[in-house]
Design a protein around this motif. Structure first.
Motif, PDB file in Angstrom:
ATOM      1  N   ASP A   1       0.886  -0.949  -0.207  1.00  0.00           N
ATOM      2  CA  ASP A   1      -0.055  -0.570   0.431  1.00  0.00           C
ATOM      3  C   ASP A   1       1.003   1.557   0.032  1.00  0.00           C
ATOM      4  OD1 ASP A   1      -2.865  -0.562   0.001  1.00  0.00           O
ATOM      5  OD2 ASP A   1      -2.894  -1.706   1.637  1.00  0.00           O
ATOM      6  N   ILE A   2       2.220   1.058   0.030  1.00  0.00           N
ATOM      7  CA  ILE A   2       2.946   2.045  -0.129  1.00  0.00           C
ATOM      8  C   ILE A   2       3.946   1.932  -1.422  1.00  0.00           C
ATOM      9  CG2 ILE A   2       4.916   3.667   0.821  1.00  0.00           C
ATOM     10  CD1 ILE A   2       2.881   2.637   4.043  1.00  0.00           C
ATOM     11  N   THR A   3       3.931   3.758  -1.821  1.00  0.00           N
ATOM     12  CA  THR A   3       4.842   3.077  -2.908  1.00  0.00           C
ATOM     13  C   THR A   3       5.732   4.570  -3.089  1.00  0.00           C
ATOM     14  OG1 THR A   3       3.337   3.899  -4.557  1.00  0.00           O
ATOM     15  CG2 THR A   3       3.248   1.338  -4.619  1.00  0.00           C
ATOM     16  N   ARG A   4       6.953   4.860  -4.268  1.00  0.00           N
ATOM     17  CA  ARG A   4       6.909   6.148  -4.327  1.00  0.00           C
ATOM     18  C   ARG A   4       6.159   7.167  -4.803  1.00  0.00           C
ATOM     19  NH1 ARG A   4      11.490   7.957  -1.511  1.00  0.00           N
ATOM     20  NH2 ARG A   4      12.728   6.174  -2.130  1.00  0.00           N
ATOM     21  N   ASP A   5       5.451   6.449  -5.840  1.00  0.00           N
ATOM     22  CA  ASP A   5       4.052   7.798  -5.961  1.00  0.00           C
ATOM     23  C   ASP A   5       3.332   8.343  -5.027  1.00  0.00           C
ATOM     24  OD1 ASP A   5       5.306   7.033  -9.082  1.00  0.00           O
ATOM     25  OD2 ASP A   5       3.977   5.334  -9.001  1.00  0.00           O
ATOM     26  N   GLY A   6       3.476   7.864  -3.933  1.00  0.00           N
ATOM     27  CA  GLY A   6       2.431   8.652  -3.261  1.00  0.00           C
ATOM     28  C   GLY A   6       3.615   9.378  -1.578  1.00  0.00           C
ATOM     29  N   ILE A   7       4.622   9.397  -1.904  1.00  0.00           N
ATOM     30  CA  ILE A   7       5.540   9.430  -0.873  1.00  0.00           C
ATOM     31  C   ILE A   7       6.050  11.205  -1.131  1.00  0.00           C
ATOM     32  CG2 ILE A   7       7.433   9.546   0.038  1.00  0.00           C
ATOM     33  CD1 ILE A   7       6.822   6.632   0.558  1.00  0.00           C
ATOM     34  N   ILE A   8       5.710  11.956  -0.134  1.00  0.00           N
ATOM     35  CA  ILE A   8       6.521  13.802  -0.162  1.00  0.00           C
ATOM     36  C   ILE A   8       8.063  13.509   1.058  1.00  0.00           C
ATOM     37  CG2 ILE A   8       6.541  15.596  -1.022  1.00  0.00           C
ATOM     38  CD1 ILE A   8       4.032  15.518  -1.850  1.00  0.00           C
ATOM     39  N   GLY A   9       8.970  13.766   1.022  1.00  0.00           N
ATOM     40  CA  GLY A   9       9.990  13.537   1.695  1.00  0.00           C
ATOM     41  C   GLY A   9       9.560  12.091   2.000  1.00  0.00           C
ATOM     42  N   ASN A  10       9.388  12.082   3.522  1.00  0.00           N
ATOM     43  CA  ASN A  10       8.876  11.464   4.070  1.00  0.00           C
ATOM     44  C   ASN A  10       7.220  10.922   4.623  1.00  0.00           C
ATOM     45  OD1 ASN A  10       9.051   8.631   6.115  1.00  0.00           O
ATOM     46  ND2 ASN A  10       9.660   9.984   7.496  1.00  0.00           N
ATOM     47  N   TYR A  11       6.783  12.036   4.171  1.00  0.00           N
ATOM     48  CA  TYR A  11       5.056  11.938   4.516  1.00  0.00           C
ATOM     49  C   TYR A  11       4.726  10.965   3.435  1.00  0.00           C
ATOM     50  CZ  TYR A  11       0.824  13.821   3.329  1.00  0.00           C
ATOM     51  OH  TYR A  11      -0.576  14.320   3.732  1.00  0.00           O
ATOM     52  N   VAL A  12       3.563  10.116   4.007  1.00  0.00           N
ATOM     53  CA  VAL A  12       2.893   9.593   3.126  1.00  0.00           C
ATOM     54  C   VAL A  12       1.649   9.999   3.182  1.00  0.00           C
ATOM     55  CG1 VAL A  12       2.904   7.151   2.398  1.00  0.00           C
ATOM     56  CG2 VAL A  12       4.652   7.444   3.936  1.00  0.00           C
ATOM     57  N   HIS A  13       1.027   9.962   1.627  1.00  0.00           N
ATOM     58  CA  HIS A  13      -0.113  11.068   1.501  1.00  0.00           C
ATOM     59  C   HIS A  13      -0.848   9.963   0.559  1.00  0.00           C
ATOM     60  CE1 HIS A  13      -3.313  13.494   0.178  1.00  0.00           C
ATOM     61  NE2 HIS A  13      -3.721  13.135  -0.237  1.00  0.00           N
ATOM     62  N   GLY A  14      -0.055   8.337   0.183  1.00  0.00           N
ATOM     63  CA  GLY A  14      -0.833   8.063  -0.519  1.00  0.00           C
ATOM     64  C   GLY A  14      -1.086   6.843   0.714  1.00  0.00           C
ATOM     65  N   ASN A  15      -1.341   7.094   1.802  1.00  0.00           N
ATOM     66  CA  ASN A  15      -1.879   5.834   2.257  1.00  0.00           C
ATOM     67  C   ASN A  15      -2.314   6.655   3.681  1.00  0.00           C
ATOM     68  OD1 ASN A  15      -2.914   3.595   3.792  1.00  0.00           O
ATOM     69  ND2 ASN A  15      -1.104   3.066   2.994  1.00  0.00           N
ATOM     70  N   GLU A  16      -3.493   6.278   3.952  1.00  0.00           N
ATOM     71  CA  GLU A  16      -4.256   6.993   5.092  1.00  0.00           C
ATOM     72  C   GLU A  16      -4.089   7.690   6.224  1.00  0.00           C
ATOM     73  OE1 GLU A  16      -6.270   6.106   1.687  1.00  0.00           O
ATOM     74  OE2 GLU A  16      -5.840   5.045   2.818  1.00  0.00           O
ATOM     75  N   PRO A  17      -3.013   6.448   7.203  1.00  0.00           N
ATOM     76  CA  PRO A  17      -3.020   8.066   8.532  1.00  0.00           C
ATOM     77  C   PRO A  17      -2.116   8.979   8.492  1.00  0.00           C
ATOM     78  CG  PRO A  17      -1.860   5.637   8.506  1.00  0.00           C
ATOM     79  CD  PRO A  17      -2.555   5.817   6.992  1.00  0.00           C
ATOM     80  N   SER A  18      -1.479   9.375   7.297  1.00  0.00           N
ATOM     81  CA  SER A  18      -1.240  10.991   6.734  1.00  0.00           C
ATOM     82  C   SER A  18      -2.547  12.247   6.977  1.00  0.00           C
ATOM     83  CB  SER A  18       0.745  11.010   6.519  1.00  0.00           C
ATOM     84  OG  SER A  18       1.265   9.810   7.508  1.00  0.00           O
ATOM     85  N   HIS A  19      -3.438  11.786   6.749  1.00  0.00           N
ATOM     86  CA  HIS A  19      -3.941  12.899   5.811  1.00  0.00           C
ATOM     87  C   HIS A  19      -4.059  13.489   6.320  1.00  0.00           C
ATOM     88  CE1 HIS A  19      -5.383  10.423   2.011  1.00  0.00           C
ATOM     89  NE2 HIS A  19      -4.789  10.255   2.309  1.00  0.00           N
ATOM     90  N   HIS A  20      -4.302  13.473   7.514  1.00  0.00           N
ATOM     91  CA  HIS A  20      -4.366  15.041   8.673  1.00  0.00           C
ATOM     92  C   HIS A  20      -2.887  15.876   9.029  1.00  0.00           C
ATOM     93  CE1 HIS A  20      -2.663  12.501  11.275  1.00  0.00           C
ATOM     94  NE2 HIS A  20      -2.309  13.946  12.320  1.00  0.00           N
ATOM     95  N   VAL A  21      -1.798  15.434   8.976  1.00  0.00           N
ATOM     96  CA  VAL A  21      -0.691  16.383   9.618  1.00  0.00           C
ATOM     97  C   VAL A  21      -0.396  17.031   8.734  1.00  0.00           C
ATOM     98  CG1 VAL A  21       1.583  15.480   8.958  1.00  0.00           C
ATOM     99  CG2 VAL A  21       0.106  13.867   9.807  1.00  0.00           C
ATOM    100  N   VAL A  22      -0.818  17.567   7.513  1.00  0.00           N
ATOM    101  CA  VAL A  22      -0.526  19.061   6.959  1.00  0.00           C
ATOM    102  C   VAL A  22      -1.017  19.932   7.637  1.00  0.00           C
ATOM    103  CG1 VAL A  22      -1.544  19.120   5.158  1.00  0.00           C
ATOM    104  CG2 VAL A  22       0.667  20.664   4.977  1.00  0.00           C
ATOM    105  N   TYR A  23      -2.338  19.618   8.564  1.00  0.00           N
ATOM    106  CA  TYR A  23      -2.976  20.847   8.943  1.00  0.00           C
ATOM    107  C   TYR A  23      -2.480  20.738  10.137  1.00  0.00           C
ATOM    108  CZ  TYR A  23      -5.860  20.747   4.937  1.00  0.00           C
ATOM    109  OH  TYR A  23      -6.533  20.570   3.382  1.00  0.00           O
TER     110      TYR A  23
END
Length: 779
Positions: free
Chosen positions: A622-644
């Motif tokens: 469920d985690i690929t390079r396409d969904g990663i910015i730095g170490n922020y994993v947007h391609g999976n859900e647990p980090s979706h709130h983090v930037v806010y």
């Protein structure tokens, strides 16, 4: 009244009515329907790991009629076959062949099932196996080209090159409609393959049964043991032209055969049953002749399927059904009308809206009957019953989105969850349920988040006190996934239950959500109990390392620990760097716990700027390079709130350019346009909220965190008849920072928006700039 007085009265009355009408129209300025389906591209997400399907369906429809592009089995040499993961939705854009068109699919999930009732039109020699992709002519599959393929809401078409057949698909809620344009042939066939399925393996089919009722009507059912282990789907299949002949492939012989051997069941025998049925229906066709099929589904019976067909598609007018279903889509898409600078953003937005409205799906016949979790037939009274709850994903933003733009449906979904709880021998709300089954996928008990969010926001068209008690019951089932340890110790021990840190953090959030619902309903004892449980996140925080860390049953932290690793570290589908920030219920306390404002900002900055080496996620599907910015994993859900989370520091502006960066990098036009699984609309819901300038960091709160809107303007046409507008000034791709925000003309001094401010109607205006206003939100 004389003639002069009458004339004056008529003129005055006319002027008054004109003014009244003008004012009414002004109040409803967002209500005129635009042609928004033109901006939806169902192909987005069909490549790589987006796991979306391009076929025909209606909003929240029971039927998802879509092409399958291969027959990859779930297992290979007795072990899990990793190649099958690409086919969670049945379709991969890179493939060159189409196997057929089946009627049920999940959108964007990271696991799968379904793929029921595969239909494939062919000509020439009869073939009842699909063959292999490298040799399309080895079976009934066909080569195809994207140049001859078209996907729209409620419509899909493609040319099956090897058979020279144009396939067209449309659908209503419970009926899929096929239209196949054949060449001239005395050997035209319609294949119905009941062995085909997504995530297929030997003996997944428990039983299949078919009756040929007459020369145009076929009925039956399919029972499978898959992700849902007792799933039965009934069908009624009608042809627009009488069948010339029909039959089935010879079945494997079993030890016991009964006395059916007196019949030749392979040809023109009207009753067929077995674990694996492959059927064919033969026709003679003229050049350009269209054969149409209606395939209706039911969770209850073939008789129910037939009634669904008669009522939803009573005729054979394919174009009428397509037009009607597309009008339904257009109405739903118009619930938010947006203007953007670039057309690409418009396509991304309305495709996200489209994906967000694909599920959960209706699960009942038109008369309200459905099969329940107890395998008995129930009737949905005063609500629509829904199924397919990918709650570990969708509680975060999809259901909060529904509380704004689909409140009636969301309330019905909660009523469906309560029915699930009533029928459950565990007396639990859904974890990940579909088709009258609980499959227990993923962690947490996030139904409580969905319920709490609706209660706190006042969307309560269900028994709220019953719902709260169902939440409490669910949170106290000791044998569920380490919960007995969590209740006794305040954390899940890693040596007793894996993914222990993720579970502890998610249970703590869910407990907070229960507390918020209890507070809203005046249940002080429940509030006090669960607000205390919600603090359990502190029990897995390691002050020495500054990370959430797995703790053992003896109370010590696990020694071997790498916060970058996604394997064996106590987390699921994420690493400690990302999951340590999962305290959405209390960001302020989390920031304090992690060293305060300045240290926390550096931590967040580092998350987006550092590099996560491939070795840390290369074995994680469920985690690929396409969904990663730095170490922020947007391609999976647990980090979706983090930037806010920057909104809880003294520098909310730090979130704004990053939000715009995520919007641009993780969402693009094209088949590979999604940075990860869409996960039944969660990825899309993040895009919708963030494009509009606000996000629900903690569902169960009545507050949204403000960000940086991408749209020029947006108009919410709310179900209560009111309108909420988002407006931007000086919007551009460079002006990603917010210099000030006005709500109904009054300047905001905090980066938050109340739900009531949205649902009661009004306007929020963002003033955009190329440079951050570092002093804004400081009052």
């Amino acid at each position: 009244m004389n003639i002069v007085q009458k004339t004056a009265f008529i003129i005055a009355f006319g002027i008054l009515m004109f003014v009244f009408t003008a004012n009414t129209n002004a109040q409803k300025k967002g209500n005129s329907l635009g042609n928004l389906i033109q901006y939806v591209d169902p192909m987005i997400g069909t490549a790589k790991m987006g796991h979306t399907y391009p076929g025909a369906t209606v909003p929240f429809g029971s039927v998802q009629l879509s092409p399958e592009t291969d027959t990859i089995a779930y297992s290979l040499n007795g072990k899990y076959n990793g190649e099958v993961y690409k086919y969670c939705a049945g379709y991969q854009y890179e493939d060159k062949t189409i196997v057929g068109f089946s009627h049920t699919h999940f959108s964007g999930t990271g696991h799968s099932d379904l793929g029921d009732f595969l239909i494939m039109p062919t000509t020439g020699k009869l073939q009842l196996n699909p063959g292999v992709a490298s040799k399309p002519l080895s079976g009934y599959r066909s080569a195809f080209s994207h140049a001859a393929e078209k996907a729209e809401p409620a419509y899909y078409s493609v040319l099956l090159e090897d058979h020279n057949i144009k396939a067209e698909l449309t659908a209503t809620t419970r009926v899929g409609m096929h239209q196949y344009t054949f060449p001239k042939s005395d050997k035209a066939h319609i294949i119905l393959d009941l062995t085909s399925g997504i995530y297929n393996y030997d003996k997944k089919n428990v039983w299949t049964f078919v009756r040929v009722e007459n020369d145009t009507l076929v009925t039956g059912y399919r029972q499978t043991n898959g992700w849902a282990r007792t799933r039965t789907v009934y069908f009624a299949m009608s042809f627009s032209k009488p069948i010339k002949s029909y039959g089935q492939a010879a079945q494997e012989k079993s030890v016991y055969r009964g006395f059916w051997g007196r019949f030749d069941q392979t040809k023109n025998f009207p009753e067929m049953a077995g674990q694996n049925l492959k059927l064919f229906f033969d026709f003679d066709t003229n050049e350009g002749e269209k054969i149409k099929i209606k395939m209706a589904l039911s969770p209850v019976s073939s008789a129910g399927a037939l009634e669904n067909m008669k009522k939803e598609i009573p005729d054979w007018d394919f174009e009428r059904v397509k037009k009607q279903s597309q009008e339904i889509w257009n109405k739903e898409l118009n619930k938010i009308q947006v203007e953007t600078i670039q057309k690409e953003d418009l396509v991304n937005f309305y495709t996200a809206m489209y994906h967000a409205f694909l599920g959960p799906t209706e699960y009942m016949d038109l008369d309200g009957n459905y099969k329940g979790l107890d395998m008995n037939v129930h009737k949905a009274d005063n609500f629509k019953n829904y199924t397919s709850y990918s709650l570990w994903d969708t509680y975060r933003a999809l259901h909060p989105l529904f509380n704004i733009v689909q409140p009636a449906r969301n309330a019905d979904m909660i009523s469906s969850m309560l029915a699930h709880s009533d029928q459950s021998v565990h007396k639990m709300l859904p974890i990940w349920s579909h088709y009258a089954n609980e499959n227990w996928c993923m962690i947490g008990y996030h139904s409580v988040s969905v319920i709490a969010d609706a209660i706190v926001k006042g969307n309560i068209n269900f028994d709220a006190e019953k719902a709260l008690q169902a939440c409490v019951n669910t949170a106290k089932v000791p044998y569920f996934d380490g919960l007995e340890y969590y209740i006794k110790k305040g954390y899940v021990p890693e040596d007793k239950n894996s993914s222990s840190v993720s579970k502890t953090l998610e249970y703590a959030y869910d407990d907070w959500a229960i507390a918020q619902a209890a507070k809203k309903l005046g249940k002080t004892d429940i509030y006090n109990e669960f607000i205390e449980r919600s603090k359990n996140y502190k029990n897995v925080y390691d002050e020495k390392t500054g990370f959430m860390r797995p703790k053992l049953n003896d109370g010590t932290f696990k020694k071997e620990f790498d916060p970058l690793d996604t394997h064996g570290q106590g987390f699921i589908e994420g690493n400690s760097w990302n999951y340590s920030l999962y305290v959405p219920q209390d960001p302020a306390e989390m920031i304090k716990m992690m060293g305060g404002n300045d240290k926390f900002k550096v931590r967040l900055d580092s998350l987006f700027s550092m590099h996560l080496p491939d070795k840390y996620f290369e074995n994680t599907e469920d985690i690929t390079r396409d969904g990663i910015i730095g170490n922020y994993v947007h391609g999976n859900e647990p980090s979706h709130h983090v930037v806010y989370l920057y909104n809880w520091t003294d520098s909310p502006w730090k979130a704004q350019d990053k939000i715009r960066m995520i919007l641009k990098k993780m969402y693009r036009n094209g088949a590979d346009g999604l940075g990860g699984n869409d996960d039944f609309g969660q990825m899309s819901a993040w895009y919708i909220f963030s494009s509009l300038g606000f996000y629900p960091v903690a569902p169960g709160s009545d507050e949204y965190a403000l960000g940086s809107p991408l749209v020029k303007k947006a108009v919410f046409n709310l179900e209560n008849g009111k309108i909420f507008e988002v407006e931007t000034t000086n919007q551009s791709d460079k002006n990603v920072f917010v210099s000030k925000v006005l709500l109904n003309g009054k300047q905001l001094d905090k980066p938050f928006l109340k739900h009531a401010d949205v649902i009661n109607g009004g306007k929020i205006t963002f003033y955009m700039s190329a440079k951050p206003n570092k002093k804004y939100y400081q009052n």
